[in-house]
Design a protein around this motif. Sequence first.
Motif, PDB file in Angstrom:
ATOM      1  N   MET A   1       0.917  -1.092   0.064  1.00 10.33           N
ATOM      2  CA  MET A   1      -0.060   0.143  -0.008  1.00 10.33           C
ATOM      3  C   MET A   1       0.837   1.049   0.010  1.00 10.33           C
ATOM      4  SD  MET A   1      -3.206  -0.515   2.115  1.00 10.33           S
ATOM      5  CE  MET A   1      -4.230   0.424   1.201  1.00 10.33           C
ATOM      6  N   SER A   2       2.012   1.242  -0.479  1.00 12.14           N
ATOM      7  CA  SER A   2       2.820   2.424  -0.679  1.00 12.14           C
ATOM      8  C   SER A   2       2.983   2.793  -2.059  1.00 12.14           C
ATOM      9  CB  SER A   2       4.275   2.220  -0.196  1.00 12.14           C
ATOM     10  OG  SER A   2       4.076   1.874   1.269  1.00 12.14           O
ATOM     11  N   PRO A   3       2.158   3.615  -2.551  1.00 10.80           N
ATOM     12  CA  PRO A   3       1.937   3.942  -3.984  1.00 10.80           C
ATOM     13  C   PRO A   3       3.023   4.919  -4.449  1.00 10.80           C
ATOM     14  CG  PRO A   3       0.186   5.076  -2.720  1.00 10.80           C
ATOM     15  CD  PRO A   3       0.809   4.075  -1.822  1.00 10.80           C
ATOM     16  N   ASP A   4       2.982   5.132  -5.728  1.00  9.05           N
ATOM     17  CA  ASP A   4       3.747   6.231  -6.306  1.00  9.05           C
ATOM     18  C   ASP A   4       3.268   7.358  -6.403  1.00  9.05           C
ATOM     19  OD1 ASP A   4       5.961   4.152  -6.963  1.00  9.05           O
ATOM     20  OD2 ASP A   4       4.883   3.549  -8.657  1.00  9.05           O
ATOM     21  N   TRP A   5       4.016   8.394  -5.941  1.00 11.53           N
ATOM     22  CA  TRP A   5       3.627   9.598  -5.538  1.00 11.53           C
ATOM     23  C   TRP A   5       3.879  10.450  -7.045  1.00 11.53           C
ATOM     24  CZ3 TRP A   5      -0.107   8.673  -2.335  1.00 11.53           C
ATOM     25  CH2 TRP A   5       0.432   7.808  -1.144  1.00 11.53           C
ATOM     26  N   ASP A   6       2.980  11.213  -7.490  1.00 15.51           N
ATOM     27  CA  ASP A   6       3.141  11.818  -8.613  1.00 15.51           C
ATOM     28  C   ASP A   6       2.991  13.717  -8.180  1.00 15.51           C
ATOM     29  OD1 ASP A   6       0.534  12.621  -8.505  1.00 15.51           O
ATOM     30  OD2 ASP A   6      -0.088  11.413 -10.267  1.00 15.51           O
ATOM     31  N   PRO A   7       3.802  14.379  -8.837  1.00 17.28           N
ATOM     32  CA  PRO A   7       3.945  15.825  -8.618  1.00 17.28           C
ATOM     33  C   PRO A   7       2.404  16.390  -8.141  1.00 17.28           C
ATOM     34  CG  PRO A   7       5.383  15.399 -10.452  1.00 17.28           C
ATOM     35  CD  PRO A   7       4.521  14.242 -10.350  1.00 17.28           C
ATOM     36  N   PRO A   8       1.258  16.283  -9.015  1.00 20.50           N
ATOM     37  CA  PRO A   8      -0.068  16.844  -8.725  1.00 20.50           C
ATOM     38  C   PRO A   8      -0.318  16.339  -7.285  1.00 20.50           C
ATOM     39  CG  PRO A   8       0.031  16.114 -10.912  1.00 20.50           C
ATOM     40  CD  PRO A   8       1.289  15.698 -10.152  1.00 20.50           C
ATOM     41  N   ALA A   9      -0.253  14.897  -6.893  1.00 17.58           N
ATOM     42  CA  ALA A   9      -0.693  14.373  -5.381  1.00 17.58           C
ATOM     43  C   ALA A   9       0.188  15.190  -4.453  1.00 17.58           C
ATOM     44  CB  ALA A   9      -0.260  12.887  -5.564  1.00 17.58           C
ATOM     45  N   SER A  10       1.432  15.430  -4.628  1.00 16.82           N
ATOM     46  CA  SER A  10       1.997  15.723  -3.701  1.00 16.82           C
ATOM     47  C   SER A  10       1.821  17.435  -3.447  1.00 16.82           C
ATOM     48  CB  SER A  10       3.509  15.777  -4.029  1.00 16.82           C
ATOM     49  OG  SER A  10       4.074  14.684  -3.885  1.00 16.82           O
ATOM     50  N   ALA A  11       1.550  18.259  -4.584  1.00 18.08           N
ATOM     51  CA  ALA A  11       0.966  19.496  -4.578  1.00 18.08           C
ATOM     52  C   ALA A  11      -0.346  19.694  -3.813  1.00 18.08           C
ATOM     53  CB  ALA A  11       0.825  20.111  -5.898  1.00 18.08           C
ATOM     54  N   VAL A  12      -1.117  18.629  -4.229  1.00 17.84           N
ATOM     55  CA  VAL A  12      -2.504  18.756  -3.617  1.00 17.84           C
ATOM     56  C   VAL A  12      -2.782  18.334  -2.195  1.00 17.84           C
ATOM     57  CG1 VAL A  12      -4.795  17.665  -3.639  1.00 17.84           C
ATOM     58  CG2 VAL A  12      -3.616  18.702  -5.672  1.00 17.84           C
ATOM     59  N   LEU A  13      -1.851  17.232  -1.873  1.00 20.20           N
ATOM     60  CA  LEU A  13      -2.146  16.673  -0.419  1.00 20.20           C
ATOM     61  C   LEU A  13      -0.972  16.927   0.472  1.00 20.20           C
ATOM     62  CD1 LEU A  13      -3.502  13.085  -1.710  1.00 20.20           C
ATOM     63  CD2 LEU A  13      -4.786  14.944  -0.718  1.00 20.20           C
ATOM     64  N   THR A  14       0.154  16.403   0.216  1.00 25.92           N
ATOM     65  CA  THR A  14       1.216  16.384   1.093  1.00 25.92           C
ATOM     66  C   THR A  14       2.674  16.381   0.220  1.00 25.92           C
ATOM     67  OG1 THR A  14       2.181  16.311   3.475  1.00 25.92           O
ATOM     68  CG2 THR A  14       1.276  14.256   2.087  1.00 25.92           C
ATOM     69  N   ASP A  15       3.741  16.939   0.759  1.00 20.22           N
ATOM     70  CA  ASP A  15       5.009  16.451   0.260  1.00 20.22           C
ATOM     71  C   ASP A  15       5.452  15.131   0.409  1.00 20.22           C
ATOM     72  OD1 ASP A  15       7.543  16.411  -1.057  1.00 20.22           O
ATOM     73  OD2 ASP A  15       8.391  17.908   0.267  1.00 20.22           O
ATOM     74  N   PHE A  16       5.122  13.954  -0.262  1.00 22.61           N
ATOM     75  CA  PHE A  16       5.287  12.662  -0.100  1.00 22.61           C
ATOM     76  C   PHE A  16       6.755  12.298   0.120  1.00 22.61           C
ATOM     77  CE2 PHE A  16       1.274  12.668  -1.596  1.00 22.61           C
ATOM     78  CZ  PHE A  16       0.352  12.012  -0.694  1.00 22.61           C
ATOM     79  N   ALA A  17       7.468  12.967  -0.466  1.00 24.82           N
ATOM     80  CA  ALA A  17       9.049  12.751  -0.533  1.00 24.82           C
ATOM     81  C   ALA A  17       9.535  13.149   0.750  1.00 24.82           C
ATOM     82  CB  ALA A  17       9.666  13.332  -1.546  1.00 24.82           C
ATOM     83  N   ALA A  18       9.058  14.010   1.501  1.00 24.48           N
ATOM     84  CA  ALA A  18       9.603  14.226   2.901  1.00 24.48           C
ATOM     85  C   ALA A  18       9.047  13.275   3.874  1.00 24.48           C
ATOM     86  CB  ALA A  18       8.847  15.770   3.405  1.00 24.48           C
ATOM     87  N   VAL A  19       8.247  12.440   3.645  1.00 19.60           N
ATOM     88  CA  VAL A  19       7.719  11.594   4.527  1.00 19.60           C
ATOM     89  C   VAL A  19       8.672  10.122   4.459  1.00 19.60           C
ATOM     90  CG1 VAL A  19       5.822   9.795   5.153  1.00 19.60           C
ATOM     91  CG2 VAL A  19       5.153  12.081   4.163  1.00 19.60           C
ATOM     92  N   PRO A  20       9.232   9.896   5.651  1.00 20.81           N
ATOM     93  CA  PRO A  20      10.155   8.761   5.564  1.00 20.81           C
ATOM     94  C   PRO A  20       9.596   7.400   4.951  1.00 20.81           C
ATOM     95  CG  PRO A  20       9.658   9.440   7.730  1.00 20.81           C
ATOM     96  CD  PRO A  20       8.945  10.335   7.085  1.00 20.81           C
TER      97      PRO A  20
END
Length: 168
Positions: A1-20
């Motif tokens: 359940m760890s999906p690939d995050w795309d730039p729109p998802a990060s912009a809309v929800l949260t900065d997934f790259a910053a999440v461990p």
Amino acid sequence: MSPDWDPPASAVLTDFAAVPRRERNFMRMLFLDAHLRGCYVDWPPLARTCVGFFRAALGDGAGEPRLAELIGELSLRDRDFRTWWASRSVSHQTFGTKTLRHPEAGRFSLDWQVLHSAHDDQATMVMTAPPDGGTLDVIRRLAPGSAPRASVVSPADPSPDARPDRRW
């Protein structure tokens, strides 16, 4: 359940790259990340549906160590998850609409659909902008250059000039 995050998802929800990496799990974040939780206007029914879908998708896999650890952590740390998990309800809902709130963009909706692979147990959630709202403009504003420049035709406008070219 760890999906690939795309730039729109990060912009809309949260900065997934910053999440461990180990914490990049939608169920975990939905219940334990106050920012992500606050993004959903309709959080309680959405979260309850997610718990039911999670239970249905697990089948007999709930004993797998990482899943058991996730279920245990969510049960200990979140009363809503604990209550809904204990109810043993399942959900087979595979599409719907989510209403979100963003500090810069305000409220907007996204349609969602869960797609299942025929070859394995993977599921992918796809979110799209409804054709009749300003969501596509919101995504373009929040994540410039990442949203496609699709033309949207209103079904209420029957004029030939409003219809897309349907030559195949």
